[in-house]
Design a protein around this motif. Structure first.
Motif, mmCIF file in Angstrom:
data_model
loop_
_atom_site.group_PDB
_atom_site.id
_atom_site.type_symbol
_atom_site.label_atom_id
_atom_site.label_comp_id
_atom_site.label_asym_id
_atom_site.label_seq_id
_atom_site.Cartn_x
_atom_site.Cartn_y
_atom_site.Cartn_z
ATOM 1 N N ILE A 76 1.030 4.236 -2.756
ATOM 2 C CA ILE A 76 0.787 5.641 -2.404
ATOM 3 C C ILE A 76 1.959 6.497 -2.867
ATOM 4 O O ILE A 76 1.776 7.586 -3.423
ATOM 5 C CB ILE A 76 0.561 5.778 -0.880
ATOM 6 N N LEU A 77 3.170 5.987 -2.638
ATOM 7 C CA LEU A 77 4.351 6.751 -3.059
ATOM 8 C C LEU A 77 4.339 6.980 -4.569
ATOM 9 O O LEU A 77 4.704 8.053 -5.051
ATOM 10 C CB LEU A 77 5.628 6.023 -2.636
ATOM 11 N N LEU A 79 1.736 7.227 -6.382
ATOM 12 C CA LEU A 79 0.682 8.195 -6.694
ATOM 13 C C LEU A 79 1.100 9.633 -6.409
ATOM 14 O O LEU A 79 0.580 10.561 -7.024
ATOM 15 C CB LEU A 79 -0.592 7.871 -5.888
ATOM 16 N N ARG A 86 0.831 -1.200 0.000
ATOM 17 C CA ARG A 86 0.000 0.000 0.000
ATOM 18 C C ARG A 86 0.873 1.261 0.000
ATOM 19 O O ARG A 86 0.629 2.200 -0.760
ATOM 20 C CB ARG A 86 -0.913 0.011 1.219
ATOM 21 N N GLU A 87 1.893 1.240 0.847
ATOM 22 C CA GLU A 87 2.763 2.419 0.926
ATOM 23 C C GLU A 87 3.459 2.668 -0.416
ATOM 24 O O GLU A 87 3.590 3.817 -0.848
ATOM 25 C CB GLU A 87 3.796 2.208 2.031
#
Lengths: 315, 242
Positions: free
Chosen positions: A210-211, A213, A206-207
């Protein structure tokens, strides 16, 4: 450079954010490294016992008491140059007499054997150890035996055929079993550590998304994860080595009694370094593989599923 | 700022966007509406470079999407922010509000004192300034949505793409705050595309551009910068390629 240090700080911060996940991964790496280290310790002990103490060809050469000591000393130097030479233990007649005294009791030869002071009957002898090359062993044995028997003043040459046979057998075992076993254990270590770290990386998916994005470059995402993976491998293997060393100190002499006389040996430095390097590198590799090449914006596709009604337009 | 010309997009041969053309200048706000499956998400994903442009040309924040290389996509996303409807997927729940908002600034390498100033400004607008040290998991759904909004605006983006940004907000308090934030950034030249079904947003923002999509085609708009779907022109458009 400051960005690099920032990424290292980020990696350490990531560890503190998910301490339990990190601890469990570390425990798995430590356990596997320890088990592999245990296997390597057993193999090292066997190797040392059989290859070093029995994997040799030992000759005992006796010279005539009348042989010239100067000539014998030159011959000993010549023996050191022979192929497969490993070690020589020499006894001049005087040394042999002292050795005999040592076995009988304390005191000087003059005190114990005053009648031998000027007429020592003991011959010069040498206990010569070879670790011959396996391929031409028979020829080598004949040549060395013939060479030693032909030395000037040599009276008798005896060898240790039983040790030779065991040594030869062990060398075969060594080449067919031991090396593959070390490779196999290293492979297991690599697979388990790599996969454990890889699985741990899935929790970071997930991280990572997100990074991506928010505009992080690939290297920005990868470096902290590679550092974490490498650290897990390094710390896990270092901990396993500490535990192994601790265990070794307690069991080192546990089998060192007759007739076994087996001293448990800690793996040599090369193996220890390998045990540190392999999990570290595979931790890094596991992180790399675990991160993979996620398509850009996987989170986007999952998150962007709005079904917008046309109420707004109807207004 | 955004130039979308004759864009077609197909999924497995099925058209998702058909001959879409519109233009937005710096600081303009466009509300994107339409029924489910109309192509709103496809349009936004194309603008975010999450999908490759198949046909037509598109330009956003200085990037030509038909020529963009994978290595340029992170640079584009530093200038174009996105607000998700399913915001929880894009927040780190164990991490603090501050760290979640700080993330894109960290990625851009912005110094801490500048970053802190920006975070303070945005969170004050959104009523989050007293929750910066709280983990996101401890916040309500509306507050988490505001964290996602704050993160999208904290980089001073040139373009903000929002997919149902008010979905979980408190209708009175937070929609008003969100609109204030939109207007604040609009004054500084941020262009926004907001996919929404919230009538409140359109009602309170009457000067905003509105564009309606149906079956991948633009069927209504309230300004001249958008071209309505022309079936004749579309008949000659390329189809079949995925």
């Amino acid at each position: 450079m400051s960005m690099f240090f920032q990424l290292i700080r980020q990696a350490l911060r990531d560890i503190s954010l998910n301490p339990w996940a990190q601890i469990l991964t570390l425990a798995a790496v430590t356990l596997v490294s320890f088990l592999v280290g245990l296997g390597l310790m057993i193999v090292t002990t066997l190797d040392h016992q059989l290859s070093i103490s029995k994997g040799e060809t030992v000759f005992q050469v006796y010279w005539r008491p009348s042989a010239d000591p100067q000539s014998i000393a030159e011959q000993w130097d010549g023996i050191r140059q022979l192929p497969g030479f490993f070690h020589i233990k020499t006894f001049t007649p005087a040394e042999a007499l002292r050795e005999l005294e040592g076995r009988i009791g304390r005191g000087s030869s003059a005190k114990n054997f005053p009648f031998l002071r000027d007429q020592n009957p003991l011959p010069a002898t040498a206990l010569i150890t070879f670790t011959p090359d396996e391929q031409d062993y028979e020829r080598w044995l004949r040549e060395i035996t013939s060479y030693l028997a032909g030395l000037e003043g040599a009276e008798r040459v005896s060898s240790s055929p039983l040790r030779d046979e065991i040594g030869q057998a062990w060398r075969k075992v060594n080449s067919y079993v031991l090396r593959p076993a070390i490779i196999f254990l290293t492979l297991i270590l690599g697979l388990v550590v790599g996969n454990t770290v890889r699985l741990a990386m899935l929790s970071k998916a997930r991280e990572v998304e997100i990074l991506r994005l928010v505009g992080a470059f690939n290297w920005y995402i990868r470096i902290p994860l590679l550092i974490v993976g490498g650290l897990q491998g390094l710390v896990g293997s270092a901990m396993s080595l500490f535990i192994l060393r601790f265990l070794h100190l307690h069991v080192e002499h546990i089998l060192n009694f007759p007739p076994i006389l087996l001293e448990i040996r800690f793996p040599p430095l090369q193996i220890v370094l390998l045990m540190l390097a392999v999990p570290t590198l595979l931790g890094v590799a596991g992180s790399w593989v675990g991160l993979g090449q996620p398509p850009s914006g996987r989170a986007f596709r999952r998150a962007s599923h709005a079904s917008v009604s046309d109420k707004a337009w109807e207004q | 700022m955004i130039d979308f010309r004759h864009v077609h997009h197909n999924f497995n041969g099925r058209p998702a966007l058909r001959d879409c053309t519109f233009h937005l200048d710096k600081g303009e706000v466009m509300f994107l509406t339409g029924p489910s499956g109309a192509g709103k998400s496809t349009l936004i994903r194309l603008l975010f470079a999450d999908l490759p442009l198949q046909y037509g040309t598109a330009r956003i924040a200085g990037f030509e999407l038909d020529k963009i290389r994978p290595g340029q996509i992170p640079l584009l996303r530093r200038k174009v922010s996105f607000i998700f409807q399913d915001f929880q997927r894009v927040l780190l729940p164990q991490d603090t509000v501050y760290n979640n908002i700080h993330l894109p600034l960290r990625v851009c390498g912005i110094a801490k004192q500048h970053a802190d100033r920006r975070i303070q400004a945005v969170t004050r607008h959104l009523g989050l300034h007293d929750k910066l040290a709280d983990p996101c998991a401890n916040l309500s759904g509306g507050e988490q949505q505001r964290v996602a909004v704050a993160r999208a605006f904290v980089t001073n983006p040139q373009v903000v793409l929002a997919d149902e940004p008010t979905g979980n907000l408190d209708p009175e308090l937070s929609v008003r705050r969100l609109l204030e934030l939109f207007k604040f950034f609009q004054r500084y030249g941020t262009t926004m595309i907001i996919a929404t079904h919230n009538p409140e947003l359109l009602r309170r923002h009457p000067e905003g551009r509105a564009l309606r999509l149906e079956q991948g085609a633009i069927t209504r708009s309230n300004w001249e910068g958008a071209a309505l779907f022309n079936p004749m022109a579309a008949a000659f458009a390329p189809t079949g390629k995925n």
